[in-house]
Design a protein around this motif. Structure first.
Motif, PDB file in Angstrom:
ATOM      1  N   VAL A   1       2.021  -4.047  -6.116  1.00 34.74           N
ATOM      2  CA  VAL A   1       3.169  -3.154  -5.941  1.00 34.74           C
ATOM      3  C   VAL A   1       3.645  -2.631  -7.290  1.00 34.74           C
ATOM      4  CG1 VAL A   1       5.588  -3.055  -5.196  1.00 34.74           C
ATOM      5  CG2 VAL A   1       3.908  -4.207  -3.775  1.00 34.74           C
ATOM      6  N   LEU A   2       3.740  -3.518  -8.272  1.00 39.73           N
ATOM      7  CA  LEU A   2       4.234  -3.107  -9.583  1.00 39.73           C
ATOM      8  C   LEU A   2       3.245  -2.234 -10.338  1.00 39.73           C
ATOM      9  CD1 LEU A   2       6.040  -6.339 -10.778  1.00 39.73           C
ATOM     10  CD2 LEU A   2       7.058  -4.219  -9.952  1.00 39.73           C
ATOM     11  N   SER A   3       1.997  -2.180  -9.914  1.00 40.45           N
ATOM     12  CA  SER A   3       1.030  -1.311 -10.590  1.00 40.45           C
ATOM     13  C   SER A   3       1.396   0.162 -10.404  1.00 40.45           C
ATOM     14  CB  SER A   3      -0.379  -1.577 -10.063  1.00 40.45           C
ATOM     15  OG  SER A   3      -0.491  -1.164  -8.713  1.00 40.45           O
ATOM     16  N   ASN A   4       2.194   0.492  -9.406  1.00 34.62           N
ATOM     17  CA  ASN A   4       2.638   1.874  -9.177  1.00 34.62           C
ATOM     18  C   ASN A   4       3.866   2.235  -9.995  1.00 34.62           C
ATOM     19  OD1 ASN A   4       0.659   2.431  -7.218  1.00 34.62           O
ATOM     20  ND2 ASN A   4       1.874   1.394  -5.665  1.00 34.62           N
ATOM     21  N   ALA A   5       4.526   1.260 -10.572  1.00 34.88           N
ATOM     22  CA  ALA A   5       5.774   1.507 -11.289  1.00 34.88           C
ATOM     23  C   ALA A   5       5.482   2.117 -12.648  1.00 34.88           C
ATOM     24  CB  ALA A   5       6.541   0.208 -11.456  1.00 34.88           C
ATOM     25  N   PRO A   6       6.261   3.116 -13.053  1.00 34.34           N
ATOM     26  CA  PRO A   6       6.067   3.670 -14.394  1.00 34.34           C
ATOM     27  C   PRO A   6       6.464   2.678 -15.482  1.00 34.34           C
ATOM     28  CG  PRO A   6       7.908   4.760 -13.271  1.00 34.34           C
ATOM     29  CD  PRO A   6       7.276   3.847 -12.290  1.00 34.34           C
ATOM     30  N   ASP A   7       7.406   1.767 -15.163  1.00 34.20           N
ATOM     31  CA  ASP A   7       7.819   0.765 -16.126  1.00 34.20           C
ATOM     32  C   ASP A   7       8.184  -0.508 -15.359  1.00 34.20           C
ATOM     33  OD1 ASP A   7       8.602  -0.587 -18.378  1.00 34.20           O
ATOM     34  OD2 ASP A   7      10.485   0.508 -18.653  1.00 34.20           O
ATOM     35  N   ALA A   8       7.433  -1.573 -15.587  1.00 38.84           N
ATOM     36  CA  ALA A   8       7.701  -2.855 -14.923  1.00 38.84           C
ATOM     37  C   ALA A   8       7.848  -3.928 -15.988  1.00 38.84           C
ATOM     38  CB  ALA A   8       6.567  -3.195 -13.968  1.00 38.84           C
ATOM     39  N   ARG A   9       8.914  -4.746 -15.832  1.00 40.09           N
ATOM     40  CA  ARG A   9       9.161  -5.827 -16.798  1.00 40.09           C
ATOM     41  C   ARG A   9       9.529  -7.098 -16.050  1.00 40.09           C
ATOM     42  NH1 ARG A   9      13.353  -2.392 -20.307  1.00 40.09           N
ATOM     43  NH2 ARG A   9      11.971  -0.682 -20.779  1.00 40.09           N
ATOM     44  N   GLU A  10       8.914  -8.185 -16.449  1.00 45.75           N
ATOM     45  CA  GLU A  10       9.213  -9.509 -15.918  1.00 45.75           C
ATOM     46  C   GLU A  10       9.113  -9.570 -14.394  1.00 45.75           C
ATOM     47  OE1 GLU A  10      12.956 -10.831 -17.459  1.00 45.75           O
ATOM     48  OE2 GLU A  10      12.447 -10.239 -19.501  1.00 45.75           O
ATOM     49  N   GLY A  11       8.191  -8.811 -13.826  1.00 42.91           N
ATOM     50  CA  GLY A  11       7.971  -8.852 -12.393  1.00 42.91           C
ATOM     51  C   GLY A  11       8.891  -7.962 -11.572  1.00 42.91           C
ATOM     52  N   PHE A  12       9.608  -7.032 -12.218  1.00 44.34           N
ATOM     53  CA  PHE A  12      10.532  -6.144 -11.519  1.00 44.34           C
ATOM     54  C   PHE A  12      10.312  -4.708 -11.957  1.00 44.34           C
ATOM     55  CE2 PHE A  12      12.740 -10.219 -11.831  1.00 44.34           C
ATOM     56  CZ  PHE A  12      13.072 -10.444 -10.500  1.00 44.34           C
TER      57      PHE A  12
ATOM     58  N   ALA B   1      11.545  -1.532 -13.712  1.00 45.29           N
ATOM     59  CA  ALA B   1      12.516  -1.269 -14.774  1.00 45.29           C
ATOM     60  C   ALA B   1      12.950   0.189 -14.658  1.00 45.29           C
ATOM     61  CB  ALA B   1      11.898  -1.532 -16.142  1.00 45.29           C
ATOM     62  N   VAL B   2      14.251   0.394 -14.672  1.00 46.61           N
ATOM     63  CA  VAL B   2      14.802   1.737 -14.560  1.00 46.61           C
ATOM     64  C   VAL B   2      15.729   1.997 -15.739  1.00 46.61           C
ATOM     65  CG1 VAL B   2      14.642   1.848 -12.037  1.00 46.61           C
ATOM     66  CG2 VAL B   2      16.696   0.944 -13.090  1.00 46.61           C
ATOM     67  N   PRO B   3      15.906   3.251 -16.099  1.00 43.78           N
ATOM     68  CA  PRO B   3      16.805   3.549 -17.216  1.00 43.78           C
ATOM     69  C   PRO B   3      18.261   3.210 -16.854  1.00 43.78           C
ATOM     70  CG  PRO B   3      15.655   5.538 -16.468  1.00 43.78           C
ATOM     71  CD  PRO B   3      15.259   4.434 -15.593  1.00 43.78           C
ATOM     72  N   LYS B   4      19.015   2.792 -17.832  1.00 41.15           N
ATOM     73  CA  LYS B   4      20.424   2.475 -17.623  1.00 41.15           C
ATOM     74  C   LYS B   4      21.185   3.776 -17.389  1.00 41.15           C
ATOM     75  CE  LYS B   4      24.048  -0.298 -19.669  1.00 41.15           C
ATOM     76  NZ  LYS B   4      24.416  -1.152 -20.790  1.00 41.15           N
ATOM     77  N   VAL B   5      21.966   3.837 -16.315  1.00 40.51           N
ATOM     78  CA  VAL B   5      22.690   5.071 -16.009  1.00 40.51           C
ATOM     79  C   VAL B   5      24.194   4.901 -16.183  1.00 40.51           C
ATOM     80  CG1 VAL B   5      20.954   6.013 -14.439  1.00 40.51           C
ATOM     81  CG2 VAL B   5      22.712   4.487 -13.562  1.00 40.51           C
ATOM     82  N   VAL B   6      24.670   3.680 -16.277  1.00 42.05           N
ATOM     83  CA  VAL B   6      26.113   3.437 -16.462  1.00 42.05           C
ATOM     84  C   VAL B   6      26.280   2.707 -17.780  1.00 42.05           C
ATOM     85  CG1 VAL B   6      28.155   2.327 -15.524  1.00 42.05           C
ATOM     86  CG2 VAL B   6      26.479   3.297 -13.977  1.00 42.05           C
TER      87      VAL B   6
END
Length: 95
Positions: A76-87, A89-94
């Motif tokens: 599943v994480l192989s599709n993520a543009p950025d994955a860290r520590e098994g999750f 990762a998304v840019p901080k928006v707040v």
């Protein structure tokens, strides 16, 4: 309970419905007809009526709650543009 034209105008305003002032008496009449029908329904004796979820008697089928397609975290994480520590990762928006 009786609905007059002022109450009908207030209900229309609360519902954000534009009603021509000439149509307010007929709207009040329709509200009164609806309330009359509700009063008729409240006269019925429903003390012997069991609550139901459907008009036809049926039982919902229960299934076993088990994981059938798990343990694919890396896939599943192989599709993520950025994955860290098994999750993901998304840019901080707040800030």
């Amino acid at each position: 309970m009786s609905i007059d034209t002022d109450t009908a105008a207030r209900v229309a305003k609360l519902a954000r419905i534009k009603v021509d002032p000439a149509e307010l008496p007929s709207l009040a009449s329709e509200f009164n007809a609806i309330l009359g029908f509700i009063e008729q329904l409240s006269e019925l004796d429903v003390s012997d009526v069991e609550p139901m979820t459907s008009v036809t008697p049926q039982r919902l089928q229960a299934r076993v709650d088990e994981v059938t397609d798990g343990n694919q975290q890396s896939k599943v994480l192989s599709n993520a543009p950025d994955a860290r520590e098994g999750f993901f990762a998304v840019p901080k928006v707040v800030e």
